[in-house]
Design a protein around this motif. Sequence first.
Motif, mmCIF file in Angstrom:
data_model
loop_
_atom_site.group_PDB
_atom_site.id
_atom_site.type_symbol
_atom_site.label_atom_id
_atom_site.label_comp_id
_atom_site.label_asym_id
_atom_site.label_seq_id
_atom_site.Cartn_x
_atom_site.Cartn_y
_atom_site.Cartn_z
ATOM 1 N N ALA A 111 0.817 -1.199 0.000
ATOM 2 C CA ALA A 111 0.000 0.000 0.000
ATOM 3 C C ALA A 111 0.854 1.254 0.000
ATOM 4 O O ALA A 111 1.813 1.349 0.739
ATOM 5 C CB ALA A 111 -0.912 0.004 1.224
ATOM 6 N N VAL A 112 0.452 2.199 -0.852
ATOM 7 C CA VAL A 112 1.154 3.464 -0.913
ATOM 8 C C VAL A 112 0.140 4.533 -1.279
ATOM 9 O O VAL A 112 -0.634 4.359 -2.190
ATOM 10 C CB VAL A 112 2.247 3.411 -1.991
ATOM 11 N N ALA A 113 0.136 5.638 -0.576
ATOM 12 C CA ALA A 113 -0.791 6.723 -0.860
ATOM 13 C C ALA A 113 -0.043 7.858 -1.533
ATOM 14 O O ALA A 113 0.826 8.466 -0.930
ATOM 15 C CB ALA A 113 -1.435 7.207 0.425
ATOM 16 N N VAL A 114 -0.376 8.122 -2.801
ATOM 17 C CA VAL A 114 0.293 9.174 -3.548
ATOM 18 C C VAL A 114 -0.758 10.019 -4.236
ATOM 19 O O VAL A 114 -1.678 9.499 -4.842
ATOM 20 C CB VAL A 114 1.240 8.582 -4.618
ATOM 21 N N SER A 115 -0.603 11.341 -4.142
ATOM 22 C CA SER A 115 -1.521 12.214 -4.855
ATOM 23 C C SER A 115 -1.038 12.354 -6.284
ATOM 24 O O SER A 115 0.142 12.292 -6.560
ATOM 25 C CB SER A 115 -1.586 13.580 -4.175
ATOM 26 N N GLY A 116 -1.950 12.560 -7.190
ATOM 27 C CA GLY A 116 -1.576 12.732 -8.592
ATOM 28 C C GLY A 116 -1.435 11.405 -9.293
ATOM 29 O O GLY A 116 -1.710 10.354 -8.745
ATOM 30 N N SER A 117 -0.999 11.467 -10.547
ATOM 31 C CA SER A 117 -0.859 10.235 -11.316
ATOM 32 C C SER A 117 0.591 9.858 -11.475
ATOM 33 O O SER A 117 1.279 9.682 -10.493
ATOM 34 C CB SER A 117 -1.567 10.383 -12.659
ATOM 35 N N ASP A 118 1.095 9.802 -12.692
ATOM 36 C CA ASP A 118 2.449 9.315 -12.966
ATOM 37 C C ASP A 118 3.487 9.991 -12.086
ATOM 38 O O ASP A 118 3.808 11.151 -12.253
ATOM 39 C CB ASP A 118 2.812 9.558 -14.431
ATOM 40 N N GLN A 119 4.020 9.245 -11.119
ATOM 41 C CA GLN A 119 5.006 9.783 -10.191
ATOM 42 C C GLN A 119 6.405 9.445 -10.679
ATOM 43 O O GLN A 119 6.670 8.343 -11.108
ATOM 44 C CB GLN A 119 4.797 9.191 -8.796
ATOM 45 N N VAL A 120 7.289 10.413 -10.590
ATOM 46 C CA VAL A 120 8.685 10.192 -10.936
ATOM 47 C C VAL A 120 9.323 9.398 -9.810
ATOM 48 O O VAL A 120 9.077 9.668 -8.644
ATOM 49 C CB VAL A 120 9.414 11.535 -11.112
ATOM 50 N N THR A 121 10.128 8.410 -10.165
ATOM 51 C CA THR A 121 10.839 7.658 -9.140
ATOM 52 C C THR A 121 12.299 8.049 -9.165
ATOM 53 O O THR A 121 12.827 8.435 -10.189
ATOM 54 C CB THR A 121 10.722 6.143 -9.380
ATOM 55 N N GLY A 122 12.947 7.980 -8.015
ATOM 56 C CA GLY A 122 14.378 8.208 -7.947
ATOM 57 C C GLY A 122 14.810 9.644 -7.748
ATOM 58 O O GLY A 122 15.989 9.912 -7.670
ATOM 59 N N ALA A 123 13.900 10.582 -7.648
ATOM 60 C CA ALA A 123 14.300 11.977 -7.462
ATOM 61 C C ALA A 123 13.509 12.601 -6.322
ATOM 62 O O ALA A 123 12.374 12.220 -6.064
ATOM 63 C CB ALA A 123 14.056 12.759 -8.747
ATOM 64 N N ALA A 153 18.111 -1.080 0.511
ATOM 65 C CA ALA A 153 19.521 -1.484 0.597
ATOM 66 C C ALA A 153 20.010 -2.066 -0.726
ATOM 67 O O ALA A 153 21.127 -1.768 -1.175
ATOM 68 C CB ALA A 153 19.706 -2.500 1.725
ATOM 69 N N TYR A 154 19.179 -2.865 -1.389
ATOM 70 C CA TYR A 154 19.583 -3.473 -2.655
ATOM 71 C C TYR A 154 19.704 -2.420 -3.749
ATOM 72 O O TYR A 154 20.655 -2.425 -4.538
ATOM 73 C CB TYR A 154 18.612 -4.580 -3.050
ATOM 74 N N VAL A 155 18.765 -1.479 -3.794
ATOM 75 C CA VAL A 155 18.840 -0.415 -4.796
ATOM 76 C C VAL A 155 20.090 0.441 -4.565
ATOM 77 O O VAL A 155 20.779 0.807 -5.520
ATOM 78 C CB VAL A 155 17.560 0.449 -4.799
ATOM 79 N N ALA A 156 20.403 0.746 -3.313
ATOM 80 C CA ALA A 156 21.617 1.508 -3.007
ATOM 81 C C ALA A 156 22.858 0.760 -3.498
ATOM 82 O O ALA A 156 23.787 1.367 -4.038
ATOM 83 C CB ALA A 156 21.708 1.789 -1.505
ATOM 84 N N GLU A 157 22.882 -0.555 -3.328
ATOM 85 C CA GLU A 157 24.001 -1.367 -3.811
ATOM 86 C C GLU A 157 24.083 -1.320 -5.337
ATOM 87 O O GLU A 157 25.162 -1.185 -5.908
ATOM 88 C CB GLU A 157 23.855 -2.817 -3.331
ATOM 89 N N LEU A 158 22.945 -1.417 -6.017
ATOM 90 C CA LEU A 158 22.926 -1.349 -7.483
ATOM 91 C C LEU A 158 23.391 0.029 -7.967
ATOM 92 O O LEU A 158 24.127 0.125 -8.952
ATOM 93 C CB LEU A 158 21.523 -1.660 -8.019
ATOM 94 N N GLU A 159 22.962 1.081 -7.282
ATOM 95 C CA GLU A 159 23.405 2.434 -7.635
ATOM 96 C C GLU A 159 24.918 2.563 -7.471
ATOM 97 O O GLU A 159 25.598 3.141 -8.326
ATOM 98 C CB GLU A 159 22.686 3.468 -6.765
ATOM 99 N N ARG A 160 25.431 2.027 -6.376
ATOM 100 C CA ARG A 160 26.872 2.090 -6.133
ATOM 101 C C ARG A 160 27.629 1.309 -7.201
ATOM 102 O O ARG A 160 28.608 1.790 -7.774
ATOM 103 C CB ARG A 160 27.196 1.533 -4.750
ATOM 104 N N ARG A 161 27.156 0.120 -7.493
ATOM 105 C CA ARG A 161 27.872 -0.771 -8.399
ATOM 106 C C ARG A 161 27.779 -0.336 -9.862
ATOM 107 O O ARG A 161 28.745 -0.431 -10.605
ATOM 108 C CB ARG A 161 27.324 -2.191 -8.262
ATOM 109 N N TYR A 162 26.609 0.126 -10.291
ATOM 110 C CA TYR A 162 26.400 0.373 -11.718
ATOM 111 C C TYR A 162 26.200 1.833 -12.102
ATOM 112 O O TYR A 162 26.105 2.148 -13.289
ATOM 113 C CB TYR A 162 25.184 -0.424 -12.214
ATOM 114 N N ASN A 163 26.109 2.741 -11.124
ATOM 115 C CA ASN A 163 25.834 4.135 -11.476
ATOM 116 C C ASN A 163 26.666 5.115 -10.647
ATOM 117 O O ASN A 163 26.210 6.227 -10.360
ATOM 118 C CB ASN A 163 24.335 4.428 -11.325
#
Length: 114
Positions: free
Chosen positions: A21-33, A84-94
């Motif tokens: 469950a996640v409550a977000v106002s609006g439609s297409d939400q940008v991820t990662g920023a 934690a996994y996304v942070a590892e992927l960011e470190r490793r590949y970006n």
Amino acid sequence: MTHPPEAVPEPAGGVNEITVAVAVSGSDQVTGADRQTGRRVQRTVNFDQDVLERARAAATYLAAYEAEAGVRSLADIVNPAVEAYVAELERRYNGGAAFRPVFRMPPGRPSRRA
């Protein structure tokens, strides 16, 4: 403006499905920023059945008997693990930076690249 719910495919055999469950106002939400803590968005994710059963059992036990663990729901296990996994992927590949924001992920599985 209200948008129709997204179509969700049936889970594959041997895979369980969980909706977070996640409550977000609006439609297409940008991820990662511009991350805002406490924002929740509802998405459906498929898990291997044994992983999901273990996580649910851990969340149920810890919520009932081990308050100091800080686990009151399955989301309390899933969110830190994904973060934690996304942070590892960011470190490793970006280079440690967040990946470029996206509005929508393409439907289905990506094709295999040779």
